[in-house]
Write a protein that holds these residues in place. Structure first.
Motif, PDB file in Angstrom:
ATOM      1  N   THR A 112       0.854  -1.184   0.000  1.00 19.75           N
ATOM      2  CA  THR A 112       0.000   0.000   0.000  1.00 19.75           C
ATOM      3  C   THR A 112       0.884   1.227   0.000  1.00 19.75           C
ATOM      4  OG1 THR A 112      -0.090   0.011   2.407  1.00 19.75           O
ATOM      5  CG2 THR A 112      -1.867  -1.137   1.238  1.00 19.75           C
ATOM      6  N   SER A 113       0.375   2.284  -0.541  1.00 18.53           N
ATOM      7  CA  SER A 113       1.065   3.567  -0.541  1.00 18.53           C
ATOM      8  C   SER A 113       0.006   4.651  -0.563  1.00 18.53           C
ATOM      9  CB  SER A 113       1.992   3.674  -1.762  1.00 18.53           C
ATOM     10  OG  SER A 113       1.239   3.537  -2.952  1.00 18.53           O
ATOM     11  N   GLY A 114       0.360   5.828  -1.001  1.00 21.74           N
ATOM     12  CA  GLY A 114      -0.628   6.880  -1.117  1.00 21.74           C
ATOM     13  C   GLY A 114      -0.431   7.984  -0.105  1.00 21.74           C
ATOM     14  N   ILE A 115      -1.511   8.318   0.625  1.00 21.90           N
ATOM     15  CA  ILE A 115      -1.521   9.514   1.445  1.00 21.90           C
ATOM     16  C   ILE A 115      -0.469   9.455   2.547  1.00 21.90           C
ATOM     17  CG2 ILE A 115      -2.906  10.899   3.026  1.00 21.90           C
ATOM     18  CD1 ILE A 115      -5.358  10.106   1.445  1.00 21.90           C
ATOM     19  N   ILE A 116      -0.378   8.329   3.270  1.00 20.41           N
ATOM     20  CA  ILE A 116       0.564   8.233   4.380  1.00 20.41           C
ATOM     21  C   ILE A 116       2.002   8.317   3.876  1.00 20.41           C
ATOM     22  CG2 ILE A 116       1.389   6.768   6.243  1.00 20.41           C
ATOM     23  CD1 ILE A 116      -1.380   5.669   6.566  1.00 20.41           C
ATOM     24  N   GLY A 117       2.295   7.560   2.824  1.00 24.08           N
ATOM     25  CA  GLY A 117       3.637   7.599   2.268  1.00 24.08           C
ATOM     26  C   GLY A 117       4.007   8.962   1.737  1.00 24.08           C
ATOM     27  N   ASP A 118       3.086   9.625   1.029  1.00 18.42           N
ATOM     28  CA  ASP A 118       3.355  10.958   0.504  1.00 18.42           C
ATOM     29  C   ASP A 118       3.546  11.963   1.630  1.00 18.42           C
ATOM     30  OD1 ASP A 118       3.115   9.903  -2.003  1.00 18.42           O
ATOM     31  OD2 ASP A 118       1.028  10.488  -2.261  1.00 18.42           O
ATOM     32  N   CYS A 119       2.763  11.838   2.692  1.00 22.27           N
ATOM     33  CA  CYS A 119       2.877  12.759   3.816  1.00 22.27           C
ATOM     34  C   CYS A 119       4.244  12.620   4.481  1.00 22.27           C
ATOM     35  CB  CYS A 119       1.759  12.502   4.819  1.00 22.27           C
ATOM     36  SG  CYS A 119       1.766  13.640   6.222  1.00 22.27           S
ATOM     37  N   PHE A 120       4.697  11.406   4.697  1.00 22.66           N
ATOM     38  CA  PHE A 120       6.011  11.197   5.303  1.00 22.66           C
ATOM     39  C   PHE A 120       7.124  11.674   4.376  1.00 22.66           C
ATOM     40  CE2 PHE A 120       3.990   8.693   8.536  1.00 22.66           C
ATOM     41  CZ  PHE A 120       4.857   8.744   9.609  1.00 22.66           C
ATOM     42  N   THR A 121       6.915  11.561   3.075  1.00 20.64           N
ATOM     43  CA  THR A 121       7.904  12.071   2.125  1.00 20.64           C
ATOM     44  C   THR A 121       8.041  13.580   2.240  1.00 20.64           C
ATOM     45  OG1 THR A 121       7.400  10.260   0.584  1.00 20.64           O
ATOM     46  CG2 THR A 121       8.527  12.197  -0.312  1.00 20.64           C
ATOM     47  N   VAL A 122       6.921  14.279   2.349  1.00 19.96           N
ATOM     48  CA  VAL A 122       6.940  15.736   2.510  1.00 19.96           C
ATOM     49  C   VAL A 122       7.607  16.118   3.824  1.00 19.96           C
ATOM     50  CG1 VAL A 122       5.487  17.775   2.806  1.00 19.96           C
ATOM     51  CG2 VAL A 122       4.914  16.095   1.066  1.00 19.96           C
ATOM     52  N   LEU A 123       7.288  15.404   4.892  1.00 13.12           N
ATOM     53  CA  LEU A 123       7.888  15.686   6.191  1.00 13.12           C
ATOM     54  C   LEU A 123       9.404  15.526   6.152  1.00 13.12           C
ATOM     55  CD1 LEU A 123       5.321  13.929   8.577  1.00 13.12           C
ATOM     56  CD2 LEU A 123       5.724  16.384   8.367  1.00 13.12           C
ATOM     57  N   MET A 124       9.871  14.465   5.511  1.00  7.33           N
ATOM     58  CA  MET A 124      11.306  14.218   5.466  1.00  7.33           C
ATOM     59  C   MET A 124      12.018  15.233   4.576  1.00  7.33           C
ATOM     60  SD  MET A 124      12.111  12.019   7.599  1.00  7.33           S
ATOM     61  CE  MET A 124      13.835  12.086   7.101  1.00  7.33           C
ATOM     62  N   LYS A 125      11.414  15.620   3.456  1.00  6.08           N
ATOM     63  CA  LYS A 125      12.052  16.599   2.568  1.00  6.08           C
ATOM     64  C   LYS A 125      12.253  17.925   3.283  1.00  6.08           C
ATOM     65  CE  LYS A 125      10.622  14.835  -1.964  1.00  6.08           C
ATOM     66  NZ  LYS A 125       9.804  15.098  -3.176  1.00  6.08           N
ATOM     67  N   THR A 126      11.216  18.419   3.960  1.00  8.51           N
ATOM     68  CA  THR A 126      11.335  19.689   4.667  1.00  8.51           C
ATOM     69  C   THR A 126      12.315  19.585   5.832  1.00  8.51           C
ATOM     70  OG1 THR A 126       9.366  19.098   5.978  1.00  8.51           O
ATOM     71  CG2 THR A 126       9.032  20.456   4.017  1.00  8.51           C
ATOM     72  N   LEU A 173      16.471  30.764   9.713  1.00  9.00           N
ATOM     73  CA  LEU A 173      15.488  30.988  10.775  1.00  9.00           C
ATOM     74  C   LEU A 173      14.125  31.404  10.227  1.00  9.00           C
ATOM     75  CD1 LEU A 173      17.617  32.853  13.485  1.00  9.00           C
ATOM     76  CD2 LEU A 173      16.817  30.494  13.542  1.00  9.00           C
ATOM     77  N   PHE A 174      14.116  32.310   9.256  1.00 11.20           N
ATOM     78  CA  PHE A 174      12.870  32.946   8.844  1.00 11.20           C
ATOM     79  C   PHE A 174      12.353  32.485   7.478  1.00 11.20           C
ATOM     80  CE2 PHE A 174      14.980  35.880  11.742  1.00 11.20           C
ATOM     81  CZ  PHE A 174      13.983  36.081  12.690  1.00 11.20           C
ATOM     82  N   VAL A 175      13.099  31.619   6.795  1.00  7.12           N
ATOM     83  CA  VAL A 175      12.632  31.088   5.510  1.00  7.12           C
ATOM     84  C   VAL A 175      12.488  29.570   5.581  1.00  7.12           C
ATOM     85  CG1 VAL A 175      13.097  30.870   3.043  1.00  7.12           C
ATOM     86  CG2 VAL A 175      13.653  33.000   4.234  1.00  7.12           C
ATOM     87  N   LEU A 176      13.591  28.867   5.849  1.00  6.32           N
ATOM     88  CA  LEU A 176      13.547  27.410   5.895  1.00  6.32           C
ATOM     89  C   LEU A 176      12.851  26.903   7.153  1.00  6.32           C
ATOM     90  CD1 LEU A 176      17.112  26.549   4.563  1.00  6.32           C
ATOM     91  CD2 LEU A 176      14.948  26.496   3.332  1.00  6.32           C
ATOM     92  N   GLY A 177      12.955  27.645   8.252  1.00 10.19           N
ATOM     93  CA  GLY A 177      12.251  27.246   9.468  1.00 10.19           C
ATOM     94  C   GLY A 177      10.744  27.187   9.288  1.00 10.19           C
ATOM     95  N   PRO A 178      10.110  28.278   8.805  1.00 17.52           N
ATOM     96  CA  PRO A 178       8.661  28.216   8.557  1.00 17.52           C
ATOM     97  C   PRO A 178       8.249  27.176   7.521  1.00 17.52           C
ATOM     98  CG  PRO A 178       9.378  30.494   8.691  1.00 17.52           C
ATOM     99  CD  PRO A 178      10.624  29.653   8.710  1.00 17.52           C
ATOM    100  N   ARG A 179       9.181  26.744   6.658  1.00 18.56           N
ATOM    101  CA  ARG A 179       8.840  25.702   5.683  1.00 18.56           C
ATOM    102  C   ARG A 179       8.487  24.385   6.367  1.00 18.56           C
ATOM    103  NH1 ARG A 179       6.892  26.658   1.193  1.00 18.56           N
ATOM    104  NH2 ARG A 179       7.444  24.537   0.608  1.00 18.56           N
ATOM    105  N   LEU A 180       8.908  24.208   7.622  1.00 16.25           N
ATOM    106  CA  LEU A 180       8.516  23.010   8.366  1.00 16.25           C
ATOM    107  C   LEU A 180       6.999  22.926   8.507  1.00 16.25           C
ATOM    108  CD1 LEU A 180      11.196  23.091  11.205  1.00 16.25           C
ATOM    109  CD2 LEU A 180      11.150  21.556   9.239  1.00 16.25           C
ATOM    110  N   ILE A 181       6.352  24.084   8.575  1.00 12.87           N
ATOM    111  CA  ILE A 181       4.888  24.124   8.666  1.00 12.87           C
ATOM    112  C   ILE A 181       4.263  24.319   7.300  1.00 12.87           C
ATOM    113  CG2 ILE A 181       2.921  25.390   9.621  1.00 12.87           C
ATOM    114  CD1 ILE A 181       4.582  26.080  12.014  1.00 12.87           C
TER     115      ILE A 181
END
Length: 218
Positions: A112-126, A173-181
């Motif tokens: 299985t893949s999809g939403i959970i896998g894509d979400c974790f991919t986004v989290l890891m990239k940021t 601090l002010f560009v890459l940090g907010p990218r976490l959200i």
């Protein structure tokens, strides 16, 4: 201000890891304790640096200038604050990578893949981009304490090095940090938009199907 932003980013990282570990209380307590220990140590060392700091005022070409001097121990303590920051970021990255790899293995095992896998991919990239920027800035800050740069703090090369380091720190601090959200919010917005599009297409297909079946019966 930098310390305040770092505390906010630390809270964001803890919240992300808490969510990635499915709201595990043990993980939350562990992260909060480690984060508080590091922040308290940084505050204590910062206070010690301020105590040993001295300033001298003089007039240069009709303008008042102030030269701030630090003791030898102050440079070591300032360096230690950045090292502790690196330790925290490495710990956060390792925890994020561990749970992401674990989830990806489970998804492959169940095919299985999809939403959970894509979400974790986004989290890891940021998270990886944020960690890489923090590591680069920390190494450049530690480089300021080298004997070559500290020996001639007011040379042109040292001032350029210091200026670039401050610019990169501002970006982190002010560009890459907010990218976490913002990275997660953009993914969620895209997910909602795709869901609305799929719903609209299903509704249109259903209406066309009803129209065809009605005309054939007549």
């Amino acid at each position: 201000m930098g310390d305040v932003v770092n505390v906010i980013l630390g809270v964001i990282v803890i919240t992300r890891l808490y969510a990635m570990y499915q709201q595990s209380r043990k993980v939350l307590i562990f992260l909060v304790v480690i984060f508080l220990v590091i922040r308290i140590a940084n505050v204590v060392m910062g206070a010690m640096i301020m105590v040993h700091m001295s300033g001298e005022e003089f007039v240069l070409f009709g303008t008042y200038q102030c030269v701030i001097g630090n003791a030898a121990d102050s440079l070591f303590l300032d360096c230690m604050t950045w090292i502790l920051g690196i330790v925290w970021e490495v710990l956060a990255l390792c925890l994020a990578a561990w749970i992401a790899i674990k989830h990806f293995r489970e998804l492959r095992r169940h095919s299985t893949s999809g939403i959970i896998g894509d979400c974790f991919t986004v989290l890891m990239k940021t998270h990886v981009s944020y960690f890489a920027s923090f590591l680069a800035i920390s190494c450049s800050e530690i480089g300021l304490f080298s004997s070559k740069l500290s020996a001639d703090a007011y040379s042109l090369d040292t001032q350029i090095y210091l200026g670039l380091t401050q610019i990169f720190q501002f970006v982190q601090l002010f560009v890459l940090g907010p990218r976490l959200i913002l990275g997660v919010r953009e993914y969620h917005a895209k997910l909602v938009a795709n869901s609305d599009t799929a719903t609209a297409m299903t509704s249109i297909a259903f209406q066309e199907h009803v129209h065809v079946s009605t005309s054939s019966s007549v």
